[in-house]
Design a protein around this motif. Structure first.
Motif, PDB file in Angstrom:
ATOM      1  N   ALA A  94       1.004  -0.943   0.041  1.00 40.04           N
ATOM      2  CA  ALA A  94       0.089   0.346   0.255  1.00 40.04           C
ATOM      3  C   ALA A  94       0.957   1.004  -0.082  1.00 40.04           C
ATOM      4  O   ALA A  94       0.622   2.229  -1.053  1.00 40.04           O
ATOM      5  CB  ALA A  94      -0.885   0.333   1.164  1.00 40.04           C
ATOM      6  N   LEU A  95       2.258   1.297   0.825  1.00 34.51           N
ATOM      7  CA  LEU A  95       2.820   2.593   0.869  1.00 34.51           C
ATOM      8  C   LEU A  95       4.066   2.411  -0.635  1.00 34.51           C
ATOM      9  O   LEU A  95       3.757   3.899  -0.940  1.00 34.51           O
ATOM     10  CB  LEU A  95       3.957   2.120   2.041  1.00 34.51           C
ATOM     11  CG  LEU A  95       3.577   2.114   3.379  1.00 34.51           C
ATOM     12  CD1 LEU A  95       4.329   1.880   4.761  1.00 34.51           C
ATOM     13  CD2 LEU A  95       2.962   4.004   3.556  1.00 34.51           C
ATOM     14  N   VAL A 118       2.377   1.601  -3.620  1.00 32.59           N
ATOM     15  CA  VAL A 118       0.679   2.987  -4.214  1.00 32.59           C
ATOM     16  C   VAL A 118       1.291   4.094  -4.431  1.00 32.59           C
ATOM     17  O   VAL A 118       1.089   4.875  -5.233  1.00 32.59           O
ATOM     18  CB  VAL A 118      -0.098   1.568  -4.072  1.00 32.59           C
ATOM     19  CG1 VAL A 118      -1.438   2.075  -5.343  1.00 32.59           C
ATOM     20  CG2 VAL A 118       0.158   0.523  -4.650  1.00 32.59           C
ATOM     21  N   VAL A 119       0.594   4.421  -2.878  1.00 31.56           N
ATOM     22  CA  VAL A 119       0.691   5.879  -2.071  1.00 31.56           C
ATOM     23  C   VAL A 119       2.143   6.718  -3.145  1.00 31.56           C
ATOM     24  O   VAL A 119       1.813   7.687  -2.892  1.00 31.56           O
ATOM     25  CB  VAL A 119       0.383   5.654  -0.849  1.00 31.56           C
ATOM     26  CG1 VAL A 119       0.857   7.592  -0.551  1.00 31.56           C
ATOM     27  CG2 VAL A 119      -0.355   5.052  -0.200  1.00 31.56           C
ATOM     28  N   VAL A 120       3.240   5.886  -2.310  1.00 33.45           N
ATOM     29  CA  VAL A 120       4.347   6.885  -3.437  1.00 33.45           C
ATOM     30  C   VAL A 120       4.256   6.970  -4.666  1.00 33.45           C
ATOM     31  O   VAL A 120       4.857   8.258  -5.863  1.00 33.45           O
ATOM     32  CB  VAL A 120       5.588   6.351  -2.570  1.00 33.45           C
ATOM     33  CG1 VAL A 120       6.786   6.724  -4.047  1.00 33.45           C
ATOM     34  CG2 VAL A 120       5.547   6.104  -1.549  1.00 33.45           C
ATOM     35  N   VAL A 138       1.655   7.149  -6.839  1.00 42.58           N
ATOM     36  CA  VAL A 138       0.591   8.215  -6.734  1.00 42.58           C
ATOM     37  C   VAL A 138       1.001   9.258  -6.596  1.00 42.58           C
ATOM     38  O   VAL A 138       0.761  10.020  -8.099  1.00 42.58           O
ATOM     39  CB  VAL A 138      -0.873   7.533  -6.233  1.00 42.58           C
ATOM     40  CG1 VAL A 138      -2.110   8.154  -6.602  1.00 42.58           C
ATOM     41  CG2 VAL A 138      -1.674   6.182  -6.665  1.00 42.58           C
ATOM     42  N   ALA A 139       1.522  10.094  -5.706  1.00 43.23           N
ATOM     43  CA  ALA A 139       2.225  11.051  -4.919  1.00 43.23           C
ATOM     44  C   ALA A 139       3.504  11.541  -6.533  1.00 43.23           C
ATOM     45  O   ALA A 139       3.059  12.956  -6.674  1.00 43.23           O
ATOM     46  CB  ALA A 139       2.794  10.817  -4.456  1.00 43.23           C
TER      47      ALA A 139
END
Length: 532
Positions: free
Chosen positions: A22-23, A25-27, A29-30
């Motif tokens: 999840a981390l 994927v968040v990175v 996307v950012a």
């Protein structure tokens, strides 16, 4: 008892792996959001900073409300039409000049003389001495007829003359003897009178024989066919070996005199009085023969004469002009466009024809005032010639009129002059100079081209250094800064370049100027899309 290895699918381990995924994927996307949005914001900020610097520099002598303000408010411009933004236009100054009053017509080229060369005696054609289409001088031998029979006639006439001349000489001697004897009263007087009459009779005979000899020689000379006038020969009508006669309809060849040459054309009867006035003053109007495109001048001459009647069916009168044709560009029976200067209006206000627009109240011009606002002004026009129109009233010398870009202009609208040579007071270039006039290196652009705007952070010519280039206000640090003094030598050179570019732009046709404005608008829209 042996211990078992830990289960890889133990619940705590799966939870940790899910958290790590999840981390990641968040990175990602950012990073994507920053790549597509953060970089565009930074570019917009740079464009805004550069436009703000150009706007501040333009206050020293550039157009108020120019590219600096537009860029600061719009982030460098986004393309498209903004009714609140100063619209780019091309202008020209009204000037004093001369305008010709021209009468144009369609004319026909005629040879000054056309001669059909025919034989003057009958006989066999022995030789032809000319080439078809050749320019021949007057008196040149064109053909030769067999002279044998004519030479015989000459010899016969000479013999007859010699015989009668001898008889005359003998009769004169006898008369002289008789006069001596009559003085001695030795012969009758009647015999002396008869001898005197015989002498007179033989004198007449000798004179007639001399005439016959001259006639025979003349006929012999006609066996050489010569050119009666100088001109160009046509196609040969008869070949050597054929018998030719004086009554032949076609003759030997046709000669046309093509230098000088004449042009016959018609003008309306209303224009005739001015032409006749100049003809009576022995001031023959100048006449030019133009090609089909009305661009190339084939020959220039003068008006020779006018016809003595007006054609009642068309209301026109025929005129004849004479033009030199040493280069052979004019050909008999050729159709040409005729341009005749009937009069010349001197020292009148003239503007480019593209500046005159037709409105409901008549012809108007869009005048650009000193504050770059537009005034729609009715005018009265006069003669128009070669892209210049005479303004008889409504406009003063040196006033600027819009010649391109009036489609989005209204009364009182703010405009931006995009050409640097438009006689604009205090035009120092500002943020618009790189687009409408000089390139980034300060060189004038060719007519019809628009220079690209400078990149973000680069100061436009004459606008001073940007913040990144400012090294202080000390005297030693001002060598690289652009001077704002209007009397500085750099400004003098800039004015010269603007003047040269203005002259080139004025020499362009309205279609070329419209094409240049179109390319500039497309480039602005492209730059606005790139900034997005």
């Amino acid at each position: 008892m042996t211990a078992l290895p830990p289960d890889p699918l133990d619940p705590p381990d799966r939870v940790r792996r899910r958290i790590v995924y999840a981390l990641v994927v968040v990175v990602l996307v950012a990073l994507g959001v920053w790549y597509f949005w953060g970089r565009d914001g930074a570019s917009g900020a740079q464009n805004s900073a550069a436009a703000d610097a150009n706007g501040k520099a333009g206050k020293a002598g550039a157009f108020k409300g120019g590219a600096g303000k537009a860029g600061a408010g719009k982030g460098g411009g986004r393309g498209g039409f903004d009714p609140n933004r100063a619209q780019p236009v091309a202008v020209a100054a009204a000037r004093l000049g001369n305008v010709d009053v021209v009468q144009t017509a369609l004319g026909t080229v005629n040879a000054l003389r056309t001669v059909s060369v025919r034989p003057r005696v009958d006989g066999q054609l022995n030789a032809v001495s000319f080439a078809e289409g050749q320019l021949v001088p007057a008196g040149a031998v064109l053909a030769q007829i067999d002279p044998a029979s004519f030479q015989v006639a000459v010899n016969q006439a000479e013999g007859q003359l010699a015989r009668d001349a001898a008889q005359l000489a003998n009769a004169r001697l006898d008369l002289k003897r008789y006069q001596t004897l009559i003085a001695q009263d030795s012969i009758p007087e009647q015999q002396v009178d008869q001898q005197a009459a015989l002498v007179k009779q033989l004198e007449g005979t000798v004179k007639m024989d001399q005439a016959n000899l001259d006639s025979a020689k003349l006929q012999l000379s006609y066996t050489k066919i010569v050119a009666p006038v100088a001109g160009r020969t046509g196609l040969r009508q008869v070949d050597p070996g054929n018998a030719v006669r004086q009554t032949d309809a076609n003759g030997i060849v046709v000669i046309t005199q093509v230098d000088p040459i004449s042009v016959v054309f018609t003008i309306p009867q209303d224009a005739l009085p001015r032409v006749l006035e100049r003809m009576r003053a022995n001031d023959k109007p100048a006449v030019q023969a133009l090609d089909r495109d009305l661009k190339g001048v084939l020959a220039s001459g003068y008006l020779l004469s006018t016809d003595n009647v007006i054609d009642v069916s068309t209301g026109t009168v025929k005129l004849k002009a004479q033009l030199p044709n040493s280069n052979g560009k004019l050909f008999p029976n050729q159709f040409v466009n005729v341009r005749m200067v009937v009069d010349t209006h001197r020292n009148v206000i003239t503007v480019p024809t593209a500046a005159v627009q037709l409105a409901a109240q008549g012809p108007v011009v869009y005048v650009v005032k000193d504050d770059n606002t537009v005034e729609v002004r009715p005018v009265k026009t006069g003669a128009a010639e070669r892209g210049q129109t005479e303004i008889t009233s409504g406009l003063q010398q040196n006033e600027r009129v819009i010649i391109d870009g009036v489609d989005r202009i209204r009364e009182g609208a703010k405009v931006e002059v995009v050409q640097p040579g438009a006689n604009q007071p205090g035009a120092g270039g500002g943020g618009r100079r790189g687009r409408g006039g000089n390139s980034a290196q300060g060189q004038p652009q060719a007519p019809g081209s628009v220079a690209p705007s400078p990149p973000a952070g680069t100061p436009s010519p004459g606008a001073g250094p940007s913040k990144s280039q400012d090294t202080g206000n000390a005297p030693g640090n001002m060598k690289g800064a652009a001077s704002t003094d209007p009397n500085a030598p750099a400004n003098n050179g800039e004015e010269a370049r603007r003047e040269a570019f203005r002259k080139r732009l004025e020499s362009m046709t309205p279609e070329q100027r419209e094409e240049a404005m179109k390319r500039m608008r497309e480039r602005r829209q492209q730059q606005g899309q790139d900034s997005k």
